[in-house]
Design an enzyme around this catalytic site. Structure first.
Site, PDB file in Angstrom:
ATOM      1  N   ARG A  81       0.893  -1.104  -0.120  1.00 52.00           N
ATOM      2  CA  ARG A  81      -0.087   0.010  -0.066  1.00 52.00           C
ATOM      3  C   ARG A  81       0.957   1.320   0.066  1.00 52.00           C
ATOM      4  NH1 ARG A  81      -3.364   2.593   4.920  1.00 52.00           N
ATOM      5  NH2 ARG A  81      -4.524   4.142   3.460  1.00 52.00           N
ATOM      6  N   HIS A  82       0.590   2.450  -0.720  1.00 53.92           N
ATOM      7  CA  HIS A  82       1.254   3.435  -0.630  1.00 53.92           C
ATOM      8  C   HIS A  82       1.400   4.051   0.819  1.00 53.92           C
ATOM      9  CE1 HIS A  82      -2.381   5.587   0.605  1.00 53.92           C
ATOM     10  NE2 HIS A  82      -3.067   4.979   0.159  1.00 53.92           N
ATOM     11  N   GLY A  83       2.311   4.807   0.918  1.00 50.84           N
ATOM     12  CA  GLY A  83       2.909   5.566   2.253  1.00 50.84           C
ATOM     13  C   GLY A  83       1.990   6.503   2.695  1.00 50.84           C
TER      14      GLY A  83
END
Ligand SMILES: *[C@@H]1O[C@H](CO)[C@@H](O)[C@H](O)[C@H]1NC(C)=O
Ligand SMILES: *[C@@H]1O[C@H](CO)[C@@H](O)[C@H](O)[C@H]1NC(C)=O
Ligand SMILES: *[C@@H]1O[C@H](CO)[C@@H](O)[C@H](O)[C@H]1NC(C)=O
Ligand SMILES: *[C@@H]1O[C@H](CO)[C@@H](O)[C@H](O)[C@H]1NC(C)=O
Length: 487
Positions: A81-83
């Site tokens: 998942r993106h940060g």
């Protein structure tokens, strides 16, 4: 030539200072809000793995316990998942509404309230709209470094330069930036400056490549990534999911009922009492905005903000449940199509592992040693659900909050920023392939698989999921079966 020098200086300064600031972190326990472990998908990765607070690059290699010394890792798929990101425009509007109430309508003697009214500024602006923040950039860089320590034979400089590490990302800016950050984590680690130079200087560098000894750097610096929304944003492409769940209020009635139920009403009234405003001004959305303001201030700026004072842990658990309910009915076990929408990603992952297994069996070079796939919480949760993870015996509903206190379906644990599912395929000799799943760098076991070891035989995993492997066709599942037209 001047341009060249200028760009080189900028590059050099950014590179050096960036490296230092990214790798030195300090954290004081007293600055962590007591409610930080209930932030759902707005939680920090460090709350899931607290040992990272001391050393953000720490890895525990003993979580990989191959059954024999002969085991050799041959492939890793990492779905990430993106940060950490800014709030979305919708969130920001709600925060503004809350802020106005606190500024103009609230009264009280508490020092934190005074601080909110006189010092705190609404610094979130609508144009931030969910973009990746600097903390998010660092998270992906650090994750890349940790994974290279955990899987040194797979995530290696040689494999990266050789093009054996592939990157696939959702088209959302926060995902593309996360992918770039993950790559930067590796190129900075191995000091592969050539790549950064070619990006910054473009044609100039290509010219210099033909002259200088850095030529070899320039030849293989294209660590490209592919944007693929069909895989990483399948939830947008699955018509049946969009129509029957995403755009259908009746798919989430349990969520609405809980928001209007006694537990939630109590939380809203407590906030109204603290702020000395009428109960009617603290709607569910306003209460949630306050909760996430505390979460965002913590995740983005690493501060324990005065907003956190509006909640105790009991309140936090109620809001956490409201959000888990939503995820359950929109992305989890609530409706079958939620997980079936991820069939396309499921097959992508397994067909790649099959290809790897075949190449390995034939004694060929494994062409895709590592695949890094960057997406969303909405990408990971349906896939985890399809695989059977975090499946409680009872569904989450508006009326069983207390009974679900010890549920396994808890997004705060499953899906912080930079959450990741790792699938590690190893050859343990004698034709035995084994597959180890890790969630957020911790070993997990495939639910329902008889072999409870952390590294079951790959063929047992295939057998366990054979119905999905033979079916689970995205086109079929996502087709909207229209009712006969009404007359
Ligand atoms: C490392 O992992 C092992 C196995 O999961 C565990 O027993 C041990 O406590 C961990 N060590 C640290 C320092 O977290
Ligand atoms: C993300 O990428 C965009 C361009 O693609 C850039 O303008 C922005 O500064 C990047 N943000 C971060 C935090 O890296
Ligand atoms: C805040 O107070 C103003 C008047 O001082 C009133 O018009 C407004 O409706 C109040 N807002 C809320 C949300 O209570
Ligand atoms: C989840 O659990 C329910 C009830 O125990 C069961 O019927 C269902 O098959 C499980 N789903 C998956 C994907 O394992």
């Amino acid at each position: 030539m001047l341009t060249f020098l200028w760009k080189f200086t900028v590059f050099y300064v950014c590179y050096t200072s960036g490296f230092l600031s990214n790798y030195v972190t300090f954290e004081d326990e007293a600055n962590i809000p007591a409610i930080a472990k209930y932030f759902n998908t707005k939680g920090r990765y460090e709350e899931v793995n607290p040992y990272l607070r001391e050393d953000i690059l720490a890895v525990n290699r003993s979580i990989l316990q191959p059954p024999s010394a002969e085991c050799r890792q041959i492939h890793l798929t990492a779905i990430i998942r993106h940060g950490t990101r800014y709030p979305t425009t919708k969130n920001i509007k709600e925060m503004q509404q809350l802020y106005n109430i606190v500024l103009h309508n609230a009264s009280g003697e508490q020092s934190w309230l005074h601080e909110l009214q006189t010092q705190w500024r609404m610094w979130y602006t609508e144009d931030m709209d969910g973009r990746l923040v600097q903390k998010g950039v660092n998270e992906l860089k650090h994750l890349a470094v940790r994974l290279s320590k955990l899987f040194p034979s797979l995530i290696s400089e040689e494999k990266l330069r050789g093009g054996f590490i592939k990157f696939i990302t959702s088209s959302k800016h926060r995902c593309v930036n996360s992918t770039l950050s993950f790559k930067a984590g590796l190129t900075e680690l191995w000091d592969i400056k050539g790549m950064t130079m070619i990006i910054m200087m473009g044609p100039l560098c290509i010219a210099c490549c033909s002259l200088l000894p850095v030529a070899f750097l320039c030849a293989d610096v294209e660590f490209d990534h592919a944007v693929n929304d069909a895989l990483m944003r399948f939830f947008d492409k699955c018509t049946r999911f969009v129509e029957e769940v995403d755009n259908n209020p009746s798919a989430v009635t349990e969520v609405e009922k809980f928001k209007e139920g006694p537990e939630m009403r109590r939380v809203q009234q407590k906030i109204a009492d603290i702020l000395n405003v009428p109960y009617s001004s603290i709607t569910y959305d306003v209460a949630e905005a306050a909760f996430y303001l505390c979460a965002y201030e913590f995740a983005i700026r690493s501060v324990k903000s005065p907003w956190c004072e509006l909640f105790d842990e009991d309140d936090a658990k109620v809001i956490e449940y409201a959000s888990d309910l939503r995820e359950f009915w929109k992305r989890g076990y609530g409706h079958d199509i939620n997980s079936k929408a991820s069939c396309i990603l499921f097959h992508d992952v397994f067909s790649r592992m099959d290809k790897t297994a075949t190449q390995n069996k034939l004694g060929q070079q494994v062409t895709e040693a590592v695949t890094v796939q960057v997406g969303h919480a909405d990408t990971l949760l349906p896939l985890l659900t399809l695989l059977g993870f975090f499946n409680d015996s009872e569904p989450l509903t508006s009326t069983n909050y207390a009974a679900q206190a010890h549920r396994s379906f808890r997004t705060s644990h499953m899906l912080p920023y930079a959450a990741n599912l790792l699938l590690v395929l190893s050859d343990c000799g004698g034709g035995d392939l084994r597959l180890q799943p890790l969630l957020n760098e911790k070993p997990v076991t495939f639910p329902g698989l008889t072999d409870r070891s952390s590294m079951p035989l790959y063929r047992d995993v295939l057998e366990h999921y054979k119905d999905l492997l033979q079916g689970c066709d995205f086109e079929t599942e996502c087709q909207l079966f229209k009712q006969p037209a009404e007359v």
